[in-house]
Design an enzyme around this catalytic site. Structure first.
Site, mmCIF file in Angstrom:
data_model
loop_
_atom_site.group_PDB
_atom_site.id
_atom_site.type_symbol
_atom_site.label_atom_id
_atom_site.label_comp_id
_atom_site.label_asym_id
_atom_site.label_seq_id
_atom_site.Cartn_x
_atom_site.Cartn_y
_atom_site.Cartn_z
ATOM 1 N N PRO A 174 0.800 -1.228 0.000
ATOM 2 C CA PRO A 174 0.000 0.000 0.000
ATOM 3 C C PRO A 174 0.833 1.278 0.000
ATOM 4 O O PRO A 174 1.881 1.351 0.637
ATOM 5 C CB PRO A 174 -0.819 -0.105 1.298
ATOM 6 C CG PRO A 174 -0.067 -1.061 2.144
ATOM 7 C CD PRO A 174 0.580 -2.039 1.208
ATOM 8 N N ASN A 175 0.324 2.248 -0.760
ATOM 9 C CA ASN A 175 0.928 3.585 -0.850
ATOM 10 C C ASN A 175 2.293 3.596 -1.531
ATOM 11 O O ASN A 175 3.045 4.557 -1.407
ATOM 12 C CB ASN A 175 1.024 4.229 0.547
ATOM 13 C CG ASN A 175 -0.328 4.352 1.197
ATOM 14 O OD1 ASN A 175 -1.240 4.949 0.614
ATOM 15 N ND2 ASN A 175 -0.502 3.763 2.360
ATOM 16 N N ARG B 210 5.512 10.426 -3.549
ATOM 17 C CA ARG B 210 5.100 10.328 -2.147
ATOM 18 C C ARG B 210 6.254 10.695 -1.209
ATOM 19 O O ARG B 210 7.290 10.009 -1.204
ATOM 20 C CB ARG B 210 4.643 8.894 -1.846
ATOM 21 C CG ARG B 210 4.345 8.635 -0.389
ATOM 22 C CD ARG B 210 4.186 7.142 -0.120
ATOM 23 N NE ARG B 210 3.982 6.884 1.286
ATOM 24 C CZ ARG B 210 4.156 5.703 1.862
ATOM 25 N NH1 ARG B 210 4.528 4.667 1.145
ATOM 26 N NH2 ARG B 210 3.965 5.555 3.148
ATOM 27 N N TYR C 52 11.100 8.860 1.053
ATOM 28 C CA TYR C 52 11.146 7.697 0.169
ATOM 29 C C TYR C 52 11.924 7.927 -1.124
ATOM 30 O O TYR C 52 12.031 7.028 -1.950
ATOM 31 C CB TYR C 52 9.709 7.228 -0.130
ATOM 32 C CG TYR C 52 8.975 6.831 1.140
ATOM 33 C CD1 TYR C 52 9.426 5.760 1.908
ATOM 34 C CD2 TYR C 52 7.872 7.540 1.596
ATOM 35 C CE1 TYR C 52 8.787 5.398 3.090
ATOM 36 C CE2 TYR C 52 7.220 7.190 2.773
ATOM 37 C CZ TYR C 52 7.680 6.119 3.516
ATOM 38 O OH TYR C 52 7.054 5.761 4.681
ATOM 39 N N ASN D 222 8.298 -5.195 -0.735
ATOM 40 C CA ASN D 222 8.120 -4.043 0.142
ATOM 41 C C ASN D 222 6.636 -4.014 0.484
ATOM 42 O O ASN D 222 5.811 -3.578 -0.325
ATOM 43 C CB ASN D 222 8.544 -2.741 -0.537
ATOM 44 C CG ASN D 222 8.472 -1.553 0.416
ATOM 45 O OD1 ASN D 222 7.898 -1.669 1.513
ATOM 46 N ND2 ASN D 222 9.030 -0.429 0.026
ATOM 47 N N ALA E 255 3.141 -0.496 4.930
ATOM 48 C CA ALA E 255 2.658 -0.541 6.315
ATOM 49 C C ALA E 255 2.195 -1.947 6.725
ATOM 50 O O ALA E 255 2.188 -2.266 7.924
ATOM 51 C CB ALA E 255 1.530 0.467 6.494
ATOM 52 N N HIS F 175 4.206 -4.078 9.165
ATOM 53 C CA HIS F 175 4.118 -3.899 10.612
ATOM 54 C C HIS F 175 2.806 -4.397 11.211
ATOM 55 O O HIS F 175 2.621 -4.336 12.429
ATOM 56 C CB HIS F 175 4.291 -2.410 10.957
ATOM 57 C CG HIS F 175 5.346 -1.725 10.145
ATOM 58 N ND1 HIS F 175 6.674 -2.091 10.183
ATOM 59 C CD2 HIS F 175 5.274 -0.699 9.237
ATOM 60 C CE1 HIS F 175 7.372 -1.318 9.340
ATOM 61 N NE2 HIS F 175 6.536 -0.478 8.758
ATOM 62 N N ASP G 268 1.359 -15.155 7.183
ATOM 63 C CA ASP G 268 0.879 -16.538 7.040
ATOM 64 C C ASP G 268 1.064 -17.029 5.615
ATOM 65 O O ASP G 268 1.402 -18.192 5.383
ATOM 66 C CB ASP G 268 -0.616 -16.618 7.401
ATOM 67 C CG ASP G 268 -0.852 -16.633 8.905
ATOM 68 O OD1 ASP G 268 0.134 -16.720 9.674
ATOM 69 O OD2 ASP G 268 -2.031 -16.563 9.317
ATOM 70 N N GLU H 145 12.687 -9.058 2.286
ATOM 71 C CA GLU H 145 11.914 -7.882 2.739
ATOM 72 C C GLU H 145 12.738 -6.632 2.449
ATOM 73 O O GLU H 145 13.908 -6.567 2.841
ATOM 74 C CB GLU H 145 11.628 -7.995 4.239
ATOM 75 C CG GLU H 145 10.938 -6.754 4.812
ATOM 76 C CD GLU H 145 10.721 -6.827 6.326
ATOM 77 O OE1 GLU H 145 10.662 -7.943 6.901
ATOM 78 O OE2 GLU H 145 10.621 -5.746 6.939
ATOM 79 N N HIS I 243 12.821 -2.161 2.251
ATOM 80 C CA HIS I 243 12.222 -0.859 2.548
ATOM 81 C C HIS I 243 13.096 0.238 1.965
ATOM 82 O O HIS I 243 14.332 0.132 1.992
ATOM 83 C CB HIS I 243 12.099 -0.645 4.060
ATOM 84 C CG HIS I 243 11.228 -1.669 4.704
ATOM 85 N ND1 HIS I 243 9.860 -1.655 4.610
ATOM 86 C CD2 HIS I 243 11.547 -2.787 5.400
ATOM 87 C CE1 HIS I 243 9.358 -2.696 5.235
ATOM 88 N NE2 HIS I 243 10.364 -3.409 5.725
ATOM 89 N N LEU I 244 12.436 1.257 1.479
ATOM 90 C CA LEU I 244 13.162 2.422 0.972
ATOM 91 C C LEU I 244 13.845 3.154 2.120
ATOM 92 O O LEU I 244 15.017 3.524 2.044
ATOM 93 C CB LEU I 244 12.182 3.360 0.268
ATOM 94 C CG LEU I 244 11.538 2.787 -1.000
ATOM 95 C CD1 LEU I 244 10.110 3.251 -1.133
ATOM 96 C CD2 LEU I 244 12.352 3.165 -2.212
ATOM 97 N N SER I 245 13.084 3.374 3.186
ATOM 98 C CA SER I 245 13.623 4.098 4.340
ATOM 99 C C SER I 245 14.224 3.106 5.332
ATOM 100 O O SER I 245 13.913 1.900 5.288
ATOM 101 C CB SER I 245 12.503 4.900 5.024
ATOM 102 O OG SER I 245 11.527 4.017 5.566
ATOM 103 N N ARG J 160 13.672 5.234 12.319
ATOM 104 C CA ARG J 160 12.568 6.190 12.445
ATOM 105 C C ARG J 160 12.075 6.181 13.895
ATOM 106 O O ARG J 160 11.012 5.655 14.218
ATOM 107 C CB ARG J 160 11.489 5.851 11.411
ATOM 108 C CG ARG J 160 12.023 6.082 9.989
ATOM 109 C CD ARG J 160 11.108 5.592 8.903
ATOM 110 N NE ARG J 160 9.916 6.408 8.772
ATOM 111 C CZ ARG J 160 9.034 6.271 7.772
ATOM 112 N NH1 ARG J 160 9.254 5.377 6.814
ATOM 113 N NH2 ARG J 160 7.975 7.027 7.714
ATOM 114 N N ARG K 215 7.176 1.087 13.472
ATOM 115 C CA ARG K 215 7.814 0.670 12.222
ATOM 116 C C ARG K 215 8.980 -0.289 12.447
ATOM 117 O O ARG K 215 9.537 -0.847 11.511
ATOM 118 C CB ARG K 215 8.281 1.887 11.418
ATOM 119 C CG ARG K 215 7.140 2.735 10.902
ATOM 120 C CD ARG K 215 7.627 3.803 9.938
ATOM 121 N NE ARG K 215 6.656 4.876 9.830
ATOM 122 C CZ ARG K 215 5.609 4.886 8.994
ATOM 123 N NH1 ARG K 215 5.412 3.870 8.177
ATOM 124 N NH2 ARG K 215 4.769 5.889 8.961
#
Ligand code: DQA
Length: 153
Positions: free
Chosen positions: A12-13, A20, A25, A79, A82, A85, A92, A103, A105-107, A112, A118
């Protein structure tokens, strides 16, 4: 022809990367990925085909992962945004489909400090590793790590 098919999956997002919150990001979108992969893998980039999928909903992500299980996909760079988390459902799914997953992540989610939520990942325990904090390069590193993992097996 590529020897390996990898799924680059965004949750999402993450459908408007570059637009964004670029201060968090980055200002590059997924179109930057092929060049980054080529820079990291050199001629070996030809061995890897990258399929892309983005969805804002948990169900669509799970449906696509279930599809990847049987469509010849060798591994996933994920990625989950959200859902990383929060999503036991996504965790599952990864637990049973039997595909190696990185896994990403950009950030740097661990840095953070103002948002401790997060730091928790539901999906991490079902992944072969985690890469965070390198912007779009996180995905390219994820591809490199997947390739290395698969060829070691
Ligand atoms: C993110 C980090 C997540 O905490 C956040 O919800 C995102 C993006 C990242 O790539 O840095 O949507 O996964």
């Amino acid at each position: 022809m590529a020897n390996y098919k990898f799924l680059i999956m965004n949750g999402p997002n993450l459908g408007h990367l570059g637009e964004r919150q670029p201060e968090i990001y980055g200002s590059r979108g997924m179109e930057a990925l092929p060049a980054l992969v080529e820079r990291l893998l050199g001629p070996r980039a030809q061995d890897v085909r990258l399929d892309h999928f983005q969805a804002n909903g948990e169900g669509a992500l799970i449906d696509r992962l279930e599809q990847a299980r049987t469509d010849g996909t060798h591994g996933v760079v994920l990625n989950a945004g959200a859902y990383t988390h929060t999503s036991l459902a996504l965790a599952d799914c990864l637990a049973w489909i039997g595909l190696p997953c990185v896994e990403v992540h950009l950030s740097n989610v661990l840095a953070r400090a103002d948002e401790p939520l997060r730091k928790k990942s539901f999906i991490g325990r079902h992944c072969i590793g985690v890469i965070a904090g390198f912007g779009m390069t996180s995905y390219a590193l994820g591809v490199q790590a997947l390739l290395q993992h698969i060829e070691k097996q």
